[in-house]
Structure formats: C-alpha cells, structure tokens
Design an enzyme around this catalytic site. Structure first.
Site, PDB file in Angstrom:
ATOM      1  N   CYS A  82       5.690  -0.187   7.262  1.00 25.01           N
ATOM      2  CA  CYS A  82       5.329   0.971   6.433  1.00 25.01           C
ATOM      3  C   CYS A  82       6.552   1.374   5.619  1.00 25.01           C
ATOM      4  CB  CYS A  82       4.911   2.122   7.349  1.00 25.01           C
ATOM      5  SG  CYS A  82       4.490   3.633   6.475  1.00 25.01           S
ATOM      6  N   LEU A  83       6.335   1.715   4.349  1.00 27.08           N
ATOM      7  CA  LEU A  83       7.458   2.114   3.503  1.00 27.08           C
ATOM      8  C   LEU A  83       8.114   3.400   4.008  1.00 27.08           C
ATOM      9  CD1 LEU A  83       5.979   1.347  -0.042  1.00 27.08           C
ATOM     10  CD2 LEU A  83       7.588  -0.020   1.291  1.00 27.08           C
ATOM     11  N   HIS A  85      -2.612   7.632   6.808  1.00 25.76           N
ATOM     12  CA  HIS A  85      -1.589   8.492   6.181  1.00 25.76           C
ATOM     13  C   HIS A  85      -2.206   9.794   5.664  1.00 25.76           C
ATOM     14  CE1 HIS A  85       2.167   6.286   6.210  1.00 25.76           C
ATOM     15  NE2 HIS A  85       1.618   5.200   5.710  1.00 25.76           N
ATOM     16  N   GLN A  90       2.777   9.949   1.326  1.00 29.62           N
ATOM     17  CA  GLN A  90       4.128   9.385   1.447  1.00 29.62           C
ATOM     18  C   GLN A  90       5.047   9.790   0.305  1.00 29.62           C
ATOM     19  OE1 GLN A  90       2.312   5.272   2.150  1.00 29.62           O
ATOM     20  NE2 GLN A  90       4.252   5.112   3.230  1.00 29.62           N
ATOM     21  N   HIS A  98      -4.631   1.500   7.497  1.00 30.42           N
ATOM     22  CA  HIS A  98      -3.275   2.052   7.607  1.00 30.42           C
ATOM     23  C   HIS A  98      -3.067   3.191   6.595  1.00 30.42           C
ATOM     24  CE1 HIS A  98       1.275   1.396   7.952  1.00 30.42           C
ATOM     25  NE2 HIS A  98       1.162   2.165   6.896  1.00 30.42           N
ATOM     26  N   GLU A  99      -3.466   2.956   5.343  1.00 28.22           N
ATOM     27  CA  GLU A  99      -3.241   3.963   4.301  1.00 28.22           C
ATOM     28  C   GLU A  99      -4.116   5.204   4.507  1.00 28.22           C
ATOM     29  OE1 GLU A  99      -0.673   3.613   2.605  1.00 28.22           O
ATOM     30  OE2 GLU A  99      -0.402   1.493   3.040  1.00 28.22           O
ATOM     31  N   GLY A 154       0.828  -1.188   0.000  1.00 27.78           N
ATOM     32  CA  GLY A 154       0.000   0.000   0.000  1.00 27.78           C
ATOM     33  C   GLY A 154       0.869   1.248   0.000  1.00 27.78           C
TER      34      GLY A 154
END
Ligand code: NI
Length: 169
Positions: free
Chosen positions: A91-92, A137, A51, A133-134, A46
């Site tokens: 997470c990235l 963000h 991000q 989660h996304e 994701g």
C-alpha cells in the site's frame, strides 16, 4: 496537474470514513487526474481519495503494466463476492511493507464513473484484490488491519521510527 501528498500509516486521518460524491464538477475531474498522476508517479496500482486526505468515496485503479486500464470508481459498492484467494499486498500508505491477505476471488462492483454515469464491473485476479483493498480505504480500513495484533504493533513501531528519521533528516 499536480502530485498529491500521500498520508502514511499510522496517520489517524487514514481512519476517516469517506462520504458519497453528489456533484460532478470540473474541480472533481481535475482532482481525479491528479490522483491518477500521483498513483502512476508513486508508482502504484491503486489510490483511494482517503490516502490523499480527501474524504469522499473515490478511488482510481490501473493494474496494467502500461497505464492502459485506468478505472475511476465513485461511490463504489461491492454487490457480489465469491471464493477466496490469498495475495501479497502492499500500500502506498504503508511504504516498503508487504503481507498476505485473504480476499474474495471474484467480485461484482457497481459505481459511478467520473461523469456520474453508473456502471457495473465483474472482476477477478489482481483487479478484484485491488478494488477490495481500495474500497477498504474509503471505510478507514487498511490491509495491515488483517494482520495479527503482534505484527501490527511491530509495524507501527517501525513506521513511527521511519517517520522520526524522516523528520530529523
Ligand atoms: Ni492502500
């Protein structure tokens, strides 16, 4: 297509609240393709526009193992939440760090697709976790915010050290 740079914690730009998207242009479509490419390349399941320093309400997700279930959510909103489950998340934007987070088990989300068409989706399991989660963000929230203050402080130090090493390498 192009790979986009991913912001990493504790970059303050990750705290920006995303704005709704009102125009569905060719540029937006290209950007969505770039986001998918960046997510698959990382590799991740994701990626939120926040991000990659684009502060609009847009996330891409694919929790499949063979890139067969790409989802694009624009102006997403969770309309129903049920149950609770603990899942280990990463997470990235917080590389090489994983922690347990409690999320709703079943969710309903409504959003627009990349053409501006409204849709609704019921999700559970990994997909439900990933969507929650996304969407966090887009509100400037990270999964590490759910950790205890002590753990957050340790992580911040570790990430700052890593950033310094990277800068001097
Ligand atoms: Ni993330």
């Amino acid at each position: 297509m192009a790979l986009l740079d991913i912001l990493t914690f504790p970059d303050p730009r990750l705290r920006t609240k995303a704005k709704p998207i009102n125009e569905f242009t060719d540029e937006l479509n290209t950007f969505i393709d770039d986001m998918f490419e960046t997510m698959y390349d990382a590799p991740g399941i994701g990626l939120a526009a926040t991000q990659v320093n684009f502060h609009k309400q847009l996330v891409v997700i694919d929790v499949s193992e063979d890139k067969s279930e790409p989802y694009c959510f624009i102006n997403p909103e969770i309309t129903h939440k049920e149950g609770a489950e603990v899942c280990q998340e990463g997470c990235l934007s917080v590389p090489e760090f994983f922690a347990d987070v409690t999320r709703a088990e079943n969710i309903t989300v409504k959003a627009l697709d990349r053409n501006g068409k409204a849709f609704e989706l019921e999700a559970d399991g990994l997909l439900a976790v990933c969507i929650q989660h996304e969407l966090d963000h887009l509100n400037g929230k990270l999964f590490v915010d759910y950790l205890s203050p002590l753990k957050q402080q340790r992580l911040r130090k570790k990430m700052e050290k890593l950033a310094k090493q990277k800068a001097s390498a």
